[in-house]
Structures are given as structure tokens and as C-alpha cells.
Write a protein that holds these residues in place. Structure first.
Motif, mmCIF file in Angstrom:
data_model
loop_
_atom_site.group_PDB
_atom_site.id
_atom_site.type_symbol
_atom_site.label_atom_id
_atom_site.label_comp_id
_atom_site.label_asym_id
_atom_site.label_seq_id
_atom_site.Cartn_x
_atom_site.Cartn_y
_atom_site.Cartn_z
ATOM 1 N N ALA A 15 -3.242 8.046 8.626
ATOM 2 C CA ALA A 15 -2.447 6.980 9.229
ATOM 3 C C ALA A 15 -0.964 7.345 9.264
ATOM 4 O O ALA A 15 -0.268 7.107 10.261
ATOM 5 N N ILE A 75 -8.610 -2.266 1.443
ATOM 6 C CA ILE A 75 -7.272 -2.495 0.899
ATOM 7 C C ILE A 75 -7.126 -3.985 0.624
ATOM 8 O O ILE A 75 -7.767 -4.824 1.254
ATOM 9 N N ARG A 82 -10.511 1.586 5.723
ATOM 10 C CA ARG A 82 -9.069 1.648 5.451
ATOM 11 C C ARG A 82 -8.301 2.111 6.678
ATOM 12 O O ARG A 82 -7.210 1.597 6.973
ATOM 13 N N ASP A 106 -4.808 7.172 4.152
ATOM 14 C CA ASP A 106 -3.370 6.908 4.213
ATOM 15 C C ASP A 106 -2.614 8.092 4.811
ATOM 16 O O ASP A 106 -1.615 7.908 5.524
ATOM 17 N N ARG A 131 -7.846 -0.682 9.099
ATOM 18 C CA ARG A 131 -6.836 -1.661 8.698
ATOM 19 C C ARG A 131 -5.429 -1.084 8.708
ATOM 20 O O ARG A 131 -4.450 -1.814 8.596
ATOM 21 N N ARG A 132 -5.318 0.229 8.840
ATOM 22 C CA ARG A 132 -4.006 0.879 8.878
ATOM 23 C C ARG A 132 -3.522 1.129 10.308
ATOM 24 O O ARG A 132 -2.320 1.200 10.549
ATOM 25 N N ARG A 144 -2.545 -4.096 7.809
ATOM 26 C CA ARG A 144 -1.191 -3.691 8.187
ATOM 27 C C ARG A 144 -1.300 -2.562 9.205
ATOM 28 O O ARG A 144 -1.104 -1.395 8.892
ATOM 29 N N ARG A 145 -1.675 -2.919 10.418
ATOM 30 C CA ARG A 145 -1.922 -1.917 11.449
ATOM 31 C C ARG A 145 -0.618 -1.483 12.097
ATOM 32 O O ARG A 145 0.204 -2.308 12.473
ATOM 33 N N ARG A 146 -0.465 -0.159 12.224
ATOM 34 C CA ARG A 146 0.724 0.403 12.853
ATOM 35 C C ARG A 146 0.317 1.145 14.111
ATOM 36 O O ARG A 146 -0.811 1.649 14.230
ATOM 37 N N TRP A 201 -8.981 6.946 -0.217
ATOM 38 C CA TRP A 201 -7.695 6.260 -0.006
ATOM 39 C C TRP A 201 -6.623 7.258 0.435
ATOM 40 O O TRP A 201 -5.876 6.997 1.382
#
Length: 412
Positions: free
Chosen positions: A321, A388, A20, A318, A23-24, A393-395, A314
């Protein structure tokens, strides 16, 4: 420089958190390392199946994390220094059957890894509870090595020999029914400290008793085991139960490494965390799964389980991130919906519960419940490889401009 994130342990929680995070966060900004002693994912909720001779689907990590940016390091964690922000590991080549061996001592090497953020997900193992003879004579199914040893032992048993499962919780119920179904020629018994399924609804208890009767399982209720020998277990009342094989499932104990650190832990060694799974004493450390003490609805501690660990992973990923990218912190209350119990391959029990894990009247039983439980197990394994839904949705990571103030942030 890249922000270094190390995840310790690749069970359900650690593997999900690593995937996760990948991917974040933008891979140019972070280096994510997943440390684990085995090269493939272990479906811990299926260890009772492995123990009776069923083969499980191989799930190699190098395939699961290919092209994700997660670097897998095959090693055992031997120490964590939260003041120096380092992790000491011992790497070794694996011996035995690929995917089923344990790390050997050959070519072992000690290495120190530095981190900026640590995710502690080392989980738990079986708990002998100091009962004499358990370590020497009992078998456990808290991990793959133990399940494989039990598998070999059960395969050598002749018809009519006695097998005793000690512990009447979810793990004990799944183990005893799986063994009794797979080996109807054995004399299988369950020793429970309380009543059979006494935490279930009346409907759930009735179904459980129906299944144990159908499978020919002898149930010793309200019975405490005080010692284990090679051929029997002794009870607190002074009696004994014959046992060519004893399976010990009375609970779990966390990995002892956290207790040896400066982290704030409970008297059982679980790391105390806030709602975002962040250590209350060290803001660069997050703990998830069985290793962490987190609270759910009503301030009750979350129980050690996959049902708790997955949403904890999770939440932690989150939160990490969000803090690194300047996003909004997650504020999701972790709650329960049901307890899923397999009772052999063709039967099951889905006990619906309140948010804080208390049984309600509703329960699903029988073959439909077995299918439901199988879907839950497959979904949990799928979730490890797909942390996910939808596209990544990488920031980008926001450079830190001031030292973190965990007390202010926690208050907020």
C-alpha cells in the motif's frame, strides 16, 4: 487501469493480507483477487481438534469478504511465471460435504491470470522427510483433508489399539494430548527425536511431563523413526513401536511451485524476502507465511508458524500500500512473545520467550493457559475477517512515473 493484485493462498497470512490491502487501497484503483482451493477459511491451528471429532465453526470466505472489494477465485495454483507476471490455475467445482470437500476433477479448467503485484502465501504441508512408509501408512494434520481422514480412522479404532504420534514439536504435542484426552481407551504414544519439550523452560518441561503422565501417554525420547508400516514404526535403534495409526508431525515442507520459478529461494524452496516481505529477486512479488524466508531479531530466520505469518502479512500489505500510494514504508521488527500449546481441552502451556524465540523462566500452565490459548486461536480467526482495527483508511494509488529500482529502495 486498475493495479492488479493477486494473493495466492487464503490461510491466515493470505486472507489477512488480502483484507488489509482492501482496507488500505481505494477499490477504484486496485483489483484484488484471492486464489484458494477451498471456499471457507481453515483454522489450521485447530486441526488436532478436528481430527478427534470436534466440529469447527464454518467461516465461508464469501461472507468474510462481502463488500470488501476482494474477489475470491476458487482454484488450485499450478504454475507461476514471474517473468511474464502470470499465474496458472485450475478451477473445479467442489465435491463432497460443503465446506469439507476437496476440489474434484469434474469441470476442471485451466486459466492464466495476469498480475501487477503478486502476494505468494501458498504455505506448507506435511514433510515425510523421505522416510520409507510415511506416505503410504502415516496420517497428517497439516490441513483439513488430512485431519478428516485421521478423524475417520480414529473413529474406527477399538479400545486398546495403539496410536503413535511421531514428532515432539508443538504440533505433535497438541496432537498426542488431544487424542489421549478424547480417546482414553486407546494406547497412545509419542516418539520424539529429542527430549520431551527440551526447548522449554524447566517449569514448562515439568508441566508437560505431568500432563503426559496424567493422560497415560507413553513417551519415547531421543528416538528416531526410520520407517513406518501399517501396524508399527521402526526406530533407528532397531526396535519397533506398535501402531494401528501413525500420525506424522515432524515438520513442514513448503509448496513446490516457488522452486520451479525464477524467484530466489532457499535450498528448501522458501522465497527469500527483505524486511518488507518483498522478493529480493523480483520486486513485484511478495511472499509471506511458511513460504517465505524472513529474518527476525538477531538475523534469525522466522519459524514456520501463525505467530510469524500474521505479522508478515501485515508488513507485506502495508508495504504494498505504501509503495502504491507514495506513503511511508513500514519498518517494524517481527518478534516473538510466547509459544502457546494446547494440551487437550482443559490444559495448556504458555511458554514466554525472548524476541528471538528462546524460552525464559516464566510460563503459564494449566486451565488458565488453556483459556489463554483459546483466546489466541479465536483472535487469529477474528483477525482474518478484521485485518485492521477501526474504519478503513483507503488511499488513492499514485501512477508510476518511472520503473522501480529495488536495489536503491532496499538500500534506503
Amino acid at each position: 487501469m486498475q493495479h492488479r493484485i493477486i494473493v495466492l493462498g487464503a490461510g491466515y497470512t493470505g486472507a489477512i493480507a488480502a483484507g488489509r490491502l482492501a482496507r488500505r487501497l481505494h477499490r477504484d484503483d486496485v483489483a484484488i483477487t484471492l486464489v484458494n482451493a477451498e471456499p471457507d477459511f481453515v483454522e489450521r491451528v485447530r486441526m488436532h481438534q478436528l481430527a478427534v471429532g470436534q466440529d469447527l465453526t464454518p467461516r465461508p470466505f464469501d461472507e468474510m469478504f462481502r463488500d470488501t472489494g476482494v474477489a475470491l477465485k476458487l482454484a488450485r495454483v499450478t504454475a507461476v511465471d514471474v517473468d511474464r507476471r502470470t499465474v496458472t490455475v485450475t478451477a473445479a467445482h467442489l465435491s463432497g460435504t460443503p465446506g469439507q470437500g476437496e476440489p474434484g476433477d469434474a469441470d476442471a479448467s485451466r486459466e492464466e491470470l495476469e498480475y501487477d503485484t503478486l502476494v505468494y502465501a501458498l504455505g506448507s504441508s506435511w514433510d515425510a522427510r523421505g522416510v520409507p512408509g510415511v506416505a503410504e501408512h502415516a496420517h497428517e494434520i497439516a490441513g483439513r483433508p488430512g485431519a478428516l481422514r485421521l478423524r475417520e480412522r480414529l473413529a474406527r479404532l477399538d479400545a486398546g489399539q495403539p496410536v503413535v504420534v511421531v514428532g515432539g514439536g508443538l504440533t505433535g504435542l497438541e496432537a498426542v494430548t488431544e487424542i489421549a484426552e478424547a480417546r482414553p481407551d486407546l494406547d497412545v504414544a509419542l516418539v520424539a527425536g529429542g527430549g520431551l519439550g527440551d526447548w522449554l523452560s524447566p517449569r514448562g518441561r515439568r508441566h508437560l511431563r505431568k500432563v503426559t503422565d496424567r493422560l497415560g501417554i507413553t513417551v519415547h525420547e531421543h528416538t528416531e523413526v526410520t520407517s513406518v508400516a501399517a501396524d508399527h514404526v521402526t526406530t533407528a535403534a532397531g526396535g519397533s513401536v506398535p501402531a494401528a495409526v501413525t500420525v506424522w508431525t515432524t515438520g513442514f515442507a513448503v509448496h513446490p511451485i516457488a522452486r520451479a520459478t525464477a524467484l530466489e529461494v532457499t535450498d528448501t524452496g522458501r522465497i527469500v524476502v527483505d524486511r518488507t516481505m518483498r522478493s529480493v529477486s523480483h520486486p513485484d512479488v511478495y511472499a509471506i507465511g511458511d513460504a517465505a524466508l524472513a529474518t527476525g531479531p538477531g538475523g534469525k530466520p522466522l519459524r514456520m508458524s501463525c505467530a510469524s505469518g500474521v505479522p508478515m502479512a501485515w508488513q507485506a500489505a502495508d508495504a504494498i500500500a505504501a509503495r502504491l500510494t507514495g506513503g511511508k514504508l513500514p519498518d517494524v521488527s517481527i518478534r516473538y512473545f510466547n509459544q502457546c500449546v494446547s494440551l487437550g481441552r482443559g490444559d495448556g502451556l504458555i511458554q514466554y520467550v525472548t524476541a528471538d524465540d528462546r524460552a525464559v523462566d516464566a510460563a503459564l500452565t494449566g486451565r488458565l493457559a488453556a483459556r489463554y490459548k483459546e483466546l489466541v486461536c479465536k483472535g487469529a480467526a477474528w483477525g482474518v475477517a478484521h485485518p485492521i482495527l477501526g474504519p478503513a483508511r483507503r488511499r488513492r494509488v499514485v501512477p508510476a512515473t518511472a520503473p522501480a529500482n529495488p536495489s536503491v529502495e532496499a538500500a534506503a
